[in-house]
Design a protein around this motif. Structure first.
Motif, PDB file in Angstrom:
ATOM      1  N   LYS B 303       0.958  -1.370   0.033  1.00 26.79           N
ATOM      2  CA  LYS B 303      -0.126  -0.004  -0.129  1.00 26.79           C
ATOM      3  C   LYS B 303       1.002   1.201   0.087  1.00 26.79           C
ATOM      4  O   LYS B 303       0.513   2.231  -0.768  1.00 26.79           O
ATOM      5  CB  LYS B 303      -0.885   0.060   1.207  1.00 26.79           C
ATOM      6  N   PHE B 304       1.938   1.283   0.811  1.00 28.61           N
ATOM      7  CA  PHE B 304       2.746   2.361   0.877  1.00 28.61           C
ATOM      8  C   PHE B 304       3.429   2.646  -0.632  1.00 28.61           C
ATOM      9  O   PHE B 304       3.425   3.718  -0.851  1.00 28.61           O
ATOM     10  CB  PHE B 304       3.804   1.996   1.873  1.00 28.61           C
ATOM     11  N   VAL B 305       3.958   1.581  -1.057  1.00 19.96           N
ATOM     12  CA  VAL B 305       4.348   1.873  -2.508  1.00 19.96           C
ATOM     13  C   VAL B 305       3.415   2.327  -3.214  1.00 19.96           C
ATOM     14  O   VAL B 305       3.728   3.389  -4.201  1.00 19.96           O
ATOM     15  CB  VAL B 305       5.227   0.478  -2.967  1.00 19.96           C
ATOM     16  N   ALA B 306       2.240   1.914  -3.289  1.00 18.56           N
ATOM     17  CA  ALA B 306       1.291   2.469  -4.284  1.00 18.56           C
ATOM     18  C   ALA B 306       0.904   3.977  -4.012  1.00 18.56           C
ATOM     19  O   ALA B 306       0.703   4.712  -4.810  1.00 18.56           O
ATOM     20  CB  ALA B 306      -0.073   1.678  -4.065  1.00 18.56           C
ATOM     21  N   PHE B 307       0.882   4.185  -2.645  1.00 19.25           N
ATOM     22  CA  PHE B 307       0.575   5.677  -2.391  1.00 19.25           C
ATOM     23  C   PHE B 307       1.800   6.347  -2.726  1.00 19.25           C
ATOM     24  O   PHE B 307       1.432   7.703  -3.406  1.00 19.25           O
ATOM     25  CB  PHE B 307       0.295   5.617  -0.630  1.00 19.25           C
ATOM     26  N   GLU B 308       2.933   5.928  -2.497  1.00 18.40           N
ATOM     27  CA  GLU B 308       3.919   7.037  -2.804  1.00 18.40           C
ATOM     28  C   GLU B 308       4.089   7.105  -4.480  1.00 18.40           C
ATOM     29  O   GLU B 308       4.263   8.049  -4.944  1.00 18.40           O
ATOM     30  CB  GLU B 308       5.250   6.503  -2.477  1.00 18.40           C
ATOM     31  N   LYS B 309       3.738   6.165  -5.213  1.00 20.73           N
ATOM     32  CA  LYS B 309       3.579   6.416  -6.325  1.00 20.73           C
ATOM     33  C   LYS B 309       2.561   7.408  -7.060  1.00 20.73           C
ATOM     34  O   LYS B 309       2.725   8.040  -7.870  1.00 20.73           O
ATOM     35  CB  LYS B 309       3.264   4.822  -7.225  1.00 20.73           C
ATOM     36  N   GLN B 310       1.512   7.314  -6.175  1.00 25.93           N
ATOM     37  CA  GLN B 310       0.455   8.445  -6.598  1.00 25.93           C
ATOM     38  C   GLN B 310       0.834   9.792  -6.194  1.00 25.93           C
ATOM     39  O   GLN B 310       0.824  10.854  -6.746  1.00 25.93           O
ATOM     40  CB  GLN B 310      -0.628   8.029  -5.715  1.00 25.93           C
ATOM     41  N   TYR B 311       1.221   9.931  -4.968  1.00 28.92           N
ATOM     42  CA  TYR B 311       1.598  11.261  -4.412  1.00 28.92           C
ATOM     43  C   TYR B 311       3.007  11.678  -4.294  1.00 28.92           C
ATOM     44  O   TYR B 311       3.198  12.716  -4.360  1.00 28.92           O
ATOM     45  CB  TYR B 311       1.031  11.241  -3.137  1.00 28.92           C
ATOM     46  N   GLY B 312       3.845  10.704  -4.063  1.00 27.32           N
ATOM     47  CA  GLY B 312       5.127  11.151  -3.574  1.00 27.32           C
ATOM     48  C   GLY B 312       6.104  11.601  -4.834  1.00 27.32           C
ATOM     49  O   GLY B 312       5.649  11.472  -5.931  1.00 27.32           O
ATOM     50  N   ASP B 313       7.196  12.175  -4.652  1.00 26.86           N
ATOM     51  CA  ASP B 313       8.124  12.663  -5.609  1.00 26.86           C
ATOM     52  C   ASP B 313       9.083  11.462  -5.904  1.00 26.86           C
ATOM     53  O   ASP B 313       8.781  10.421  -5.260  1.00 26.86           O
ATOM     54  CB  ASP B 313       8.908  13.844  -5.421  1.00 26.86           C
ATOM     55  N   ARG B 314      10.060  11.470  -6.709  1.00 25.23           N
ATOM     56  CA  ARG B 314      10.696  10.715  -7.112  1.00 25.23           C
ATOM     57  C   ARG B 314      11.364   9.975  -5.994  1.00 25.23           C
ATOM     58  O   ARG B 314      11.546   8.755  -5.797  1.00 25.23           O
ATOM     59  CB  ARG B 314      11.765  10.996  -8.195  1.00 25.23           C
ATOM     60  N   GLU B 315      12.062  10.615  -5.034  1.00 25.70           N
ATOM     61  CA  GLU B 315      12.797  10.423  -4.092  1.00 25.70           C
ATOM     62  C   GLU B 315      12.112   9.229  -3.079  1.00 25.70           C
ATOM     63  O   GLU B 315      12.541   8.382  -2.803  1.00 25.70           O
ATOM     64  CB  GLU B 315      13.415  11.514  -3.103  1.00 25.70           C
ATOM     65  N   GLY B 316      10.881  10.083  -2.755  1.00 28.64           N
ATOM     66  CA  GLY B 316      10.127   9.191  -1.880  1.00 28.64           C
ATOM     67  C   GLY B 316       9.752   7.918  -2.330  1.00 28.64           C
ATOM     68  O   GLY B 316      10.033   6.891  -1.812  1.00 28.64           O
ATOM     69  N   ILE B 317       9.420   7.782  -3.782  1.00 31.71           N
ATOM     70  CA  ILE B 317       9.160   6.528  -4.248  1.00 31.71           C
ATOM     71  C   ILE B 317      10.455   5.502  -4.334  1.00 31.71           C
ATOM     72  O   ILE B 317      10.293   4.236  -3.766  1.00 31.71           O
ATOM     73  CB  ILE B 317       8.627   6.562  -6.037  1.00 31.71           C
ATOM     74  N   GLU B 318      11.378   6.169  -4.585  1.00 34.43           N
ATOM     75  CA  GLU B 318      12.687   5.287  -4.466  1.00 34.43           C
ATOM     76  C   GLU B 318      12.854   4.747  -3.024  1.00 34.43           C
ATOM     77  O   GLU B 318      13.212   3.421  -2.945  1.00 34.43           O
ATOM     78  CB  GLU B 318      13.830   6.116  -4.996  1.00 34.43           C
ATOM     79  N   ASP B 319      12.968   5.621  -2.279  1.00 35.62           N
ATOM     80  CA  ASP B 319      13.182   5.317  -0.941  1.00 35.62           C
ATOM     81  C   ASP B 319      12.210   4.149  -0.525  1.00 35.62           C
ATOM     82  O   ASP B 319      12.766   3.188  -0.014  1.00 35.62           O
ATOM     83  CB  ASP B 319      12.743   6.578   0.018  1.00 35.62           C
ATOM     84  N   ALA B 320      10.927   4.338  -0.959  1.00 41.95           N
ATOM     85  CA  ALA B 320       9.883   3.206  -0.252  1.00 41.95           C
ATOM     86  C   ALA B 320      10.471   1.869  -1.070  1.00 41.95           C
ATOM     87  O   ALA B 320      10.699   0.871  -0.268  1.00 41.95           O
ATOM     88  CB  ALA B 320       8.719   3.519  -0.871  1.00 41.95           C
ATOM     89  N   ILE B 321      10.807   2.036  -2.240  1.00 44.40           N
ATOM     90  CA  ILE B 321      11.026   0.558  -3.058  1.00 44.40           C
ATOM     91  C   ILE B 321      12.360  -0.079  -2.456  1.00 44.40           C
ATOM     92  O   ILE B 321      12.412  -1.269  -2.188  1.00 44.40           O
ATOM     93  CB  ILE B 321      11.119   0.971  -4.466  1.00 44.40           C
ATOM     94  N   VAL B 322      13.492   0.907  -2.318  1.00 43.28           N
ATOM     95  CA  VAL B 322      14.610   0.454  -2.031  1.00 43.28           C
ATOM     96  C   VAL B 322      14.367  -0.182  -0.571  1.00 43.28           C
ATOM     97  O   VAL B 322      14.858  -1.094  -0.384  1.00 43.28           O
ATOM     98  CB  VAL B 322      15.405   1.587  -2.015  1.00 43.28           C
ATOM     99  N   GLY B 323      13.524   0.397   0.378  1.00 43.56           N
ATOM    100  CA  GLY B 323      13.453   0.039   1.604  1.00 43.56           C
ATOM    101  C   GLY B 323      12.963  -1.380   1.839  1.00 43.56           C
ATOM    102  O   GLY B 323      13.270  -2.286   2.359  1.00 43.56           O
ATOM    103  N   LYS B 324      12.112  -1.461   0.719  1.00 41.17           N
ATOM    104  CA  LYS B 324      11.205  -3.053   0.528  1.00 41.17           C
ATOM    105  C   LYS B 324      12.394  -4.244   0.081  1.00 41.17           C
ATOM    106  O   LYS B 324      12.507  -4.969   0.929  1.00 41.17           O
ATOM    107  CB  LYS B 324      10.241  -2.811  -0.286  1.00 41.17           C
ATOM    108  N   ARG B 325      13.039  -3.545  -0.966  1.00 35.31           N
ATOM    109  CA  ARG B 325      13.969  -4.438  -1.381  1.00 35.31           C
ATOM    110  C   ARG B 325      15.212  -4.895  -0.433  1.00 35.31           C
ATOM    111  O   ARG B 325      15.526  -5.795  -0.043  1.00 35.31           O
ATOM    112  CB  ARG B 325      15.049  -3.965  -2.518  1.00 35.31           C
ATOM    113  N   ARG B 326      15.670  -3.744   0.420  1.00 36.61           N
ATOM    114  CA  ARG B 326      16.597  -3.922   1.312  1.00 36.61           C
ATOM    115  C   ARG B 326      16.053  -4.979   2.371  1.00 36.61           C
ATOM    116  O   ARG B 326      16.865  -5.772   2.891  1.00 36.61           O
ATOM    117  CB  ARG B 326      16.615  -2.458   2.207  1.00 36.61           C
TER     118      ARG B 326
END
Lengths: 291, 408
Positions: B303-326
């Motif tokens: 949900k978080f990743v989806a949310f960031e994709k909708q609202y967040g800027d690029r950094e936020g998205i990357e952060d979220a995705i990276v966090g997940k992969r991490r």
């Protein structure tokens, strides 16, 4: 059967070639005396070279012979009539062969269980079939889903999403009862004016559980009572159609002497059917299987 | 020897020989081949059933006058009483008797039969239900009320009784009475459906304030995530955004460590999204991710990743995705520290992010996993790790000192 067939073929081919050679001989020499000897010679030859002649003579003689037959449809001469009859016999022989083949195949297969296949056996059969298919495609048992078509896969997803329907007494589980009550509340006609009037009239409208108004109730009009009674009657009708009548299987074996006995047997079958299926099948067959 | 033909006084005119029981002598079966015409047991049964005569029923009699009616009733009553005497515990028989009396319109007798049945087994809720229904159908409202009251007092945990009692009062228009019954029921703390039906009842009459109070009690009684979410959704439906937020905050306070807190956070964040408060939503997500152990946070991440994709800027998205992969990688390296492929991927990920500290950290950890065996295969990869590290330091960090260090 096969011998019979061979004999028929022999007859046919003999006669056909006889016909051909005879007609040739008639045309060529025009003497019937020679044809007899020719025929007997031909017969001897034929005994030796049966298979070749079959193929040869059929393809050669079919066309001219056919024309003859079709031409003189109504006035068949002796030989052509015989040919026609032989053809009939040939067809019959072919059909008989086919049926014999099918019967033999059926005999070779194990016969269908008279009382149905137990779930275990059916599952094993299925697994074997799928295993064969998978091997043919070089797949593993774990990848069995690869064999499904798209429609089959979608149907499977749909089934997984559904909750399984309740069975037996579970039909009256808490959720079902609550849903039934919720449905019934739709029958309540909310009359807000009357409600407000009652609110004015009664100082203790929002009663607590321990209120002393416990036994009292307002005067209830007849039509409300009638409405309640009507709703109850509706409910009762609905209740009657709760369980449906099952189909009566005439083709099933009778194992009861009575209606009560039949009912009892149905109940017993429901409870113990799946465990006694093997035993029953063994009894029907007369011997137990070695598995 | 007594002559067998002499008359034995006890036997009358028969002689002893006649009275002897002559059983057939068991003969030996000579022919053991199966008979030419065989028959199956099933065939025998089928024939037996076909040849059965129809059931013998007593003829249908028309009752013409009152004496005949009285006779009929007497007969039936005797039958029923006999049945009851035989099978006292069979509720079905009692119910049939009572229903027959009802059909004869003799309500006093019917009532007595019902009461006797209840004496046998008062714990059987079907008896109570049928009894009350009989009273209701014949318009004896106060009798019905009595029956319901007793039923509900004796069997308070059977929800059906409560439902039907309340439904009766509501159909009769006695809303205050219905409310009182609901209150009584709530004192027993029923399960969620009971509470929900009470709330629906209040909402049917547009009593929003009361509904709110009931919700308060409800969440006290059932302190679960789903009830809080229902409460908050109710407030949203009423359009009271502030109250809804308040509810969510209280819920989070109380249930942050609950096992289903993840659902709560997801619902809360969705609510904030709907109110167009993206900053708050992001805060909630971050808080939730910190709070919940990684194992259960699957849904939340998505949900978080989806949310960031909708609202967040690029950094936020990357952060979220990276966090997940991490997290994924952490999991995997914990499981197989010797699996150098995973280490490589992890390192590459960190490099792509550009976070030097983390990259270094990961390298150090990777190097710490010295291969166990003296096999060339393992050592090969290990050496690659070192080399990569050195290269990285040289190229990216540009830090010569460290490079020299590493080469040692």
């Amino acid at each position: 059967m096969f011998d019979y067939f061979c004999l028929i073929l022999l007859d046919v081919s003999i006669l056909k070639s006889q016909l051909y050679t005879i007609s040739e001989a008639v045309q060529a020499s025009g003497s019937s005396g020679q044809s007899n000897t020719l025929a007997s010679d031909v017969a001897e030859d034929l005994h030796d070279e049966n298979p070749k002649l079959e193929a040869g003579s059929d393809s050669d003689n079919d066309k001219p012979a056919e024309e003859d037959v079709e031409g003189d449809f109504t006035k068949l001469t002796g030989r052509q009539k015989k040919l026609f009859e032989l053809r009939l016999k040939m067809n019959e022989a072919r059909k008989a062969n086919q049926t014999a083949m099918v019967a033999e195949k059926k005999r070779m297969e194990p016969p269908q269980e008279s009382r149905g296949i137990s779930k275990q056996k059916w599952l094993e059969e299925r697994k074997r079939k799928i295993g064969k298919l998978l091997d043919a495609n070089g797949l593993d048992m774990t990848k069995a889903f690869m064999l499904d078509t798209q429609e089959a896969a979608e149907a499977k997803y749909k089934k997984w999403e559904k909750d399984p329907a309740p069975v037996g007494w579970d039909v009256f589980n808490q959720k079902a009862l609550y849903d039934a009550y919720k449905k019934r509340t739709k029958n309540v006609e909310v009359d807000l004016e009357e409600y407000n009037k009652m609110k004015e009239a009664d100082p203790e409208f929002y009663r607590d559980a321990s209120s002393l108004q416990y036994g009292k109730s307002p005067k209830i009009s007849e039509d409300k009572i009638d409405r309640m009674v009507k709703e109850l009657k509706d409910r009762e009708e609905k209740r009657n159609s709760f369980s449906r009548r099952r189909r009566f299987h005439e083709e099933k074996d009778i194992d009861s002497i009575n209606d009560r006995n039949e009912h009892f047997n149905k109940k017993i079958e429901r409870a113990f059917g799946k465990y006694t299926l093997e035993i029953k099948n063994n009894l029907e067959r007369g011997t137990a299987l070695p598995d | 020897m007594m002559g067998s033909k002499d008359a034995d006084p006890s036997l009358g005119y028969l002689t002893r020989k006649d009275t002897e029981v002559k059983l057939p002598r068991p003969t030996r079966v000579k022919n053991k081949t199966p008979a030419p015409i065989q028959i199956t047991a099933e065939q025998i049964l089928r024939e037996a059933r076909e040849r059965q005569e129809a059931e013998i029923r007593p003829p249908k009699q028309k009752i013409t006058d009152s004496t005949e009616l009285a006779d009929y009733r007497l007969r039936k009553r005797k039958e029923f009483e006999d049945l009851i005497r035989r099978v006292r515990w069979n509720t079905g028989v009692w119910i049939k008797y009572a229903k027959w009396e009802e059909s004869q319109k003799d309500f006093n007798r019917a009532r007595s039969v019902w009461e006797r049945a209840l004496e046998v087994d008062y714990r059987n809720h079907t008896l109570w239900l049928k009894y009350a229904e009989v009273e209701m159908k014949n318009k004896f409202i106060n009798h019905a009320r009595n029956v319901w009251d007793r039923a509900v007092t004796l069997l308070p945990r059977v929800d059906q009784l409560w439902y039907k009692y309340i439904h009766m009062e509501e159909m009769l228009g006695n809303v205050a009475g219905a409310r009182q019954i609901f209150e009584r029921w709530m004192h027993w703390m029923p399960d969620q459906q009971g509470w929900l039906s009470y709330i629906k009842f209040e909402l049917r009459y547009n009593e929003v304030e009361r509904a709110r109070q009931i919700y308060e009690r409800f969440v006290q009684c059932h302190p679960k995530v789903s009830t809080w979410i229902k409460y908050a959704k109710f407030e949203m439906k009423m359009g009271e955004v502030d109250r809804a937020r308040n509810v969510y905050e209280r819920a989070v306070e109380k249930l942050a460590d609950d096992e289903e807190a993840e659902q709560l956070f997801v619902a809360f964040a969705e609510f904030e999204e709907r109110c167009k408060e993206t900053e708050r939503a992001r805060c909630i997500y971050k808080f939730a991710l910190d709070h919940i152990p990684k194992g259960r946070a699957e849904d939340l991440y998505r949900k978080f990743v989806a949310f960031e994709k909708q609202y967040g800027d690029r950094e936020g998205i990357e952060d979220a995705i990276v966090g997940k992969r991490r997290f994924q990688y952490e999991d995997e390296v914990r499981k197989n520290p010797m699996n150098y492929d995973i280490w490589f991927d992890y390192i590459r990920l960190e490099e792509s992010v550009g976070n030097k500290e983390r990259a270094r950290e990961v390298y150090e950890r990777a190097i710490a996993n010295v291969p166990p065996a003296e096999e060339k295969r393992y050592w090969q990869r290990y050496i690659y790790l070192w080399i990569n590290y050195a290269l990285y330091e040289e190229l990216d960090a540009g830090d010569m000192e460290r490079t020299r260090d590493v080469y040692q």
